[in-house]
Write a protein that holds these residues in place. Structure first.
Motif, PDB file in Angstrom:
ATOM      1  N   GLU A 119     -48.298  -6.963  18.136  1.00  0.00           N
ATOM      2  CA  GLU A 119     -47.340  -7.008  18.918  1.00  0.00           C
ATOM      3  C   GLU A 119     -47.244  -8.207  19.489  1.00  0.00           C
ATOM      4  O   GLU A 119     -46.445  -8.692  20.781  1.00  0.00           O
ATOM      5  N   LEU A 120     -48.097  -9.526  19.311  1.00  0.00           N
ATOM      6  CA  LEU A 120     -48.066 -10.689  19.980  1.00  0.00           C
ATOM      7  C   LEU A 120     -46.614 -11.324  20.122  1.00  0.00           C
ATOM      8  O   LEU A 120     -46.056 -11.201  18.870  1.00  0.00           O
ATOM      9  N   PRO A 121     -46.027 -11.481  21.200  1.00  0.00           N
ATOM     10  CA  PRO A 121     -44.678 -12.107  21.178  1.00  0.00           C
ATOM     11  C   PRO A 121     -44.517 -13.174  20.339  1.00  0.00           C
ATOM     12  O   PRO A 121     -43.466 -13.750  20.124  1.00  0.00           O
ATOM     13  N   GLN A 122     -45.661 -13.897  20.211  1.00  0.00           N
ATOM     14  CA  GLN A 122     -45.351 -15.431  19.353  1.00  0.00           C
ATOM     15  C   GLN A 122     -44.959 -14.998  18.015  1.00  0.00           C
ATOM     16  O   GLN A 122     -44.087 -15.661  17.487  1.00  0.00           O
ATOM     17  N   ARG A 123     -45.178 -13.760  17.472  1.00  0.00           N
ATOM     18  CA  ARG A 123     -44.683 -13.556  16.139  1.00  0.00           C
ATOM     19  C   ARG A 123     -43.283 -13.701  16.075  1.00  0.00           C
ATOM     20  O   ARG A 123     -42.806 -14.266  15.170  1.00  0.00           O
ATOM     21  N   GLU A 124     -42.735 -12.841  16.874  1.00  0.00           N
ATOM     22  CA  GLU A 124     -41.189 -12.781  16.966  1.00  0.00           C
ATOM     23  C   GLU A 124     -40.517 -14.174  17.176  1.00  0.00           C
ATOM     24  O   GLU A 124     -39.593 -14.566  16.634  1.00  0.00           O
ATOM     25  N   ALA A 125     -41.207 -14.753  18.069  1.00  0.00           N
ATOM     26  CA  ALA A 125     -40.693 -16.149  18.474  1.00  0.00           C
ATOM     27  C   ALA A 125     -40.759 -17.251  17.174  1.00  0.00           C
ATOM     28  O   ALA A 125     -39.901 -18.058  17.166  1.00  0.00           O
ATOM     29  N   ILE A 126     -41.935 -17.174  16.750  1.00  0.00           N
ATOM     30  CA  ILE A 126     -42.065 -18.044  15.614  1.00  0.00           C
ATOM     31  C   ILE A 126     -40.990 -17.568  14.474  1.00  0.00           C
ATOM     32  O   ILE A 126     -40.128 -18.491  13.969  1.00  0.00           O
ATOM     33  N   LEU A 127     -40.763 -16.441  14.111  1.00  0.00           N
ATOM     34  CA  LEU A 127     -39.899 -15.894  13.184  1.00  0.00           C
ATOM     35  C   LEU A 127     -38.414 -16.265  13.868  1.00  0.00           C
ATOM     36  O   LEU A 127     -37.640 -16.888  12.844  1.00  0.00           O
ATOM     37  N   ALA A 128     -38.062 -16.258  14.840  1.00  0.00           N
ATOM     38  CA  ALA A 128     -36.797 -16.522  15.433  1.00  0.00           C
ATOM     39  C   ALA A 128     -36.396 -18.448  15.260  1.00  0.00           C
ATOM     40  O   ALA A 128     -35.505 -18.566  15.079  1.00  0.00           O
ATOM     41  N   THR A 129     -37.786 -18.869  15.493  1.00  0.00           N
ATOM     42  CA  THR A 129     -37.689 -20.469  15.374  1.00  0.00           C
ATOM     43  C   THR A 129     -37.335 -20.730  14.019  1.00  0.00           C
ATOM     44  O   THR A 129     -36.632 -21.797  13.751  1.00  0.00           O
ATOM     45  N   ARG A 130     -38.058 -20.245  12.981  1.00  0.00           N
ATOM     46  CA  ARG A 130     -37.867 -20.480  11.698  1.00  0.00           C
ATOM     47  C   ARG A 130     -36.542 -20.330  11.240  1.00  0.00           C
ATOM     48  O   ARG A 130     -35.906 -20.914  10.458  1.00  0.00           O
ATOM     49  N   GLN A 131     -35.868 -18.964  11.575  1.00  0.00           N
ATOM     50  CA  GLN A 131     -34.683 -18.702  11.344  1.00  0.00           C
ATOM     51  C   GLN A 131     -33.472 -19.594  11.820  1.00  0.00           C
ATOM     52  O   GLN A 131     -32.700 -19.915  10.989  1.00  0.00           O
ATOM     53  N   LYS A 132     -33.951 -20.014  12.881  1.00  0.00           N
ATOM     54  CA  LYS A 132     -32.916 -21.080  13.631  1.00  0.00           C
ATOM     55  C   LYS A 132     -32.790 -22.368  12.972  1.00  0.00           C
ATOM     56  O   LYS A 132     -32.072 -23.045  12.843  1.00  0.00           O
ATOM     57  N   ARG A 133     -34.313 -22.693  12.515  1.00  0.00           N
ATOM     58  CA  ARG A 133     -34.356 -23.958  11.680  1.00  0.00           C
ATOM     59  C   ARG A 133     -33.498 -24.087  10.246  1.00  0.00           C
ATOM     60  O   ARG A 133     -32.991 -24.914  10.004  1.00  0.00           O
ATOM     61  N   GLU A 134     -33.470 -22.851   9.658  1.00  0.00           N
ATOM     62  CA  GLU A 134     -32.759 -22.589   8.565  1.00  0.00           C
ATOM     63  C   GLU A 134     -31.443 -22.844   8.897  1.00  0.00           C
ATOM     64  O   GLU A 134     -30.578 -23.404   7.684  1.00  0.00           O
ATOM     65  N   SER A 135     -30.998 -22.327   9.786  1.00  0.00           N
ATOM     66  CA  SER A 135     -29.372 -22.397  10.005  1.00  0.00           C
ATOM     67  C   SER A 135     -29.116 -24.008  10.287  1.00  0.00           C
ATOM     68  O   SER A 135     -28.281 -24.633   9.882  1.00  0.00           O
TER      69      SER A 135
END
Length: 239
Positions: free
Chosen positions: A30-46
């Protein structure tokens, strides 16, 4: 069930270690960085998709400018030839007049092309500005992701090291416990998904708090010092 005090102590130690491993593992997951990294990568794709669209617009704008430039160069060459023909007419007024009209048409077309070129250049400048914004946004996302990954590796690595140490402690504690008792514990832990060992508290299971009455309580006490809760099937230490 007749077990030694050492086995009982080992069971309690193993359970304490297992619960801490579960807690640390959950914290790792549940480390918050997991979700933050995923959100960053999704934003990069967009943003990458937008960059591809902008790059397509850039190519079309540059092609348009090239077409305009090529046509203007061709007209400039033709204009030079017509002008030379006018100068060589030597009194052939009809020919000179026709050439002059042709020259005017060329000049008019070149003026239109110049306006088109300026408009296309302005449009390309806007597109280039948008491309620069996208490039900066991607650079910022890359920096953000690097920071998040470093933080995740730092915190996650610490948690993994702690978990590995506790697993080693568990292995040592399990080695000091009889295989039969350890098998009972492992099966109870698999059923309960957490606390596998409790204590008999009067006529209640110290874990699930179910009341154990009558013959069941007598049978359970007969299993001392280690029995099984008839309700939750956890191991119960019976004082």
């Amino acid at each position: 069930m007749q077990v030694s005090r050492d086995d009982l102590a080992a069971l309690l130690q193993i359970q304490q270690i297992d619960l801490e491993i579960m807690r640390q593992t959950k914290q790792l997951e549940e480390l918050p960085q997991r979700e933050a990294i995923l959100a960053t990568r999704q934003k990069r794709e967009s943003i990458e998709a937008k960059r591809a669209q902008v790059e397509g617009l850039q190519r079309e704008a540059r092609k348009k400018i090239t077409r305009i430039t090529d046509e203007d160069a061709s007209l400039a060459k033709k204009e030079t030839g017509v002008q030379a023909a006018i100068e060589a007419a030597h009194g052939d007024f009809r020919n000179a007049e026709a050439r002059t009209k042709e020259l005017a048409g060329i000049a008019k077309r070149r003026a239109t092309l110049a306006a088109d070129h300026d408009a296309a250049a302005d449009e390309l400048a806007k597109i280039d500005g948008l491309a620069a914004q996208i490039a900066r946004a991607l650079d910022e996302l890359d920096a953000q992701e690097r920071s998040l990954v470093e933080s995740f590796q730092r915190e996650g690595g610490s948690l993994k090291n702690t978990i590995a140490q506790m697993q080693a402690q568990r292995a040592a504690a399990a080695a000091s416990c009889s295989p039969e008792v350890l098998d009972l514990y492992d099966r109870a832990a698999a059923r309960s998904g957490g606390v596998a060992v409790g204590r008999l508290d009067g006529n209640r299971c110290g874990t699930c708090r179910a009341v154990i009455e009558g013959g069941r309580l007598i049978d359970l006490k007969a299993q001392a010092p280690l029995g099984t809760c008839p309700a939750c099937k956890r191991l119960l230490i019976i004082a």
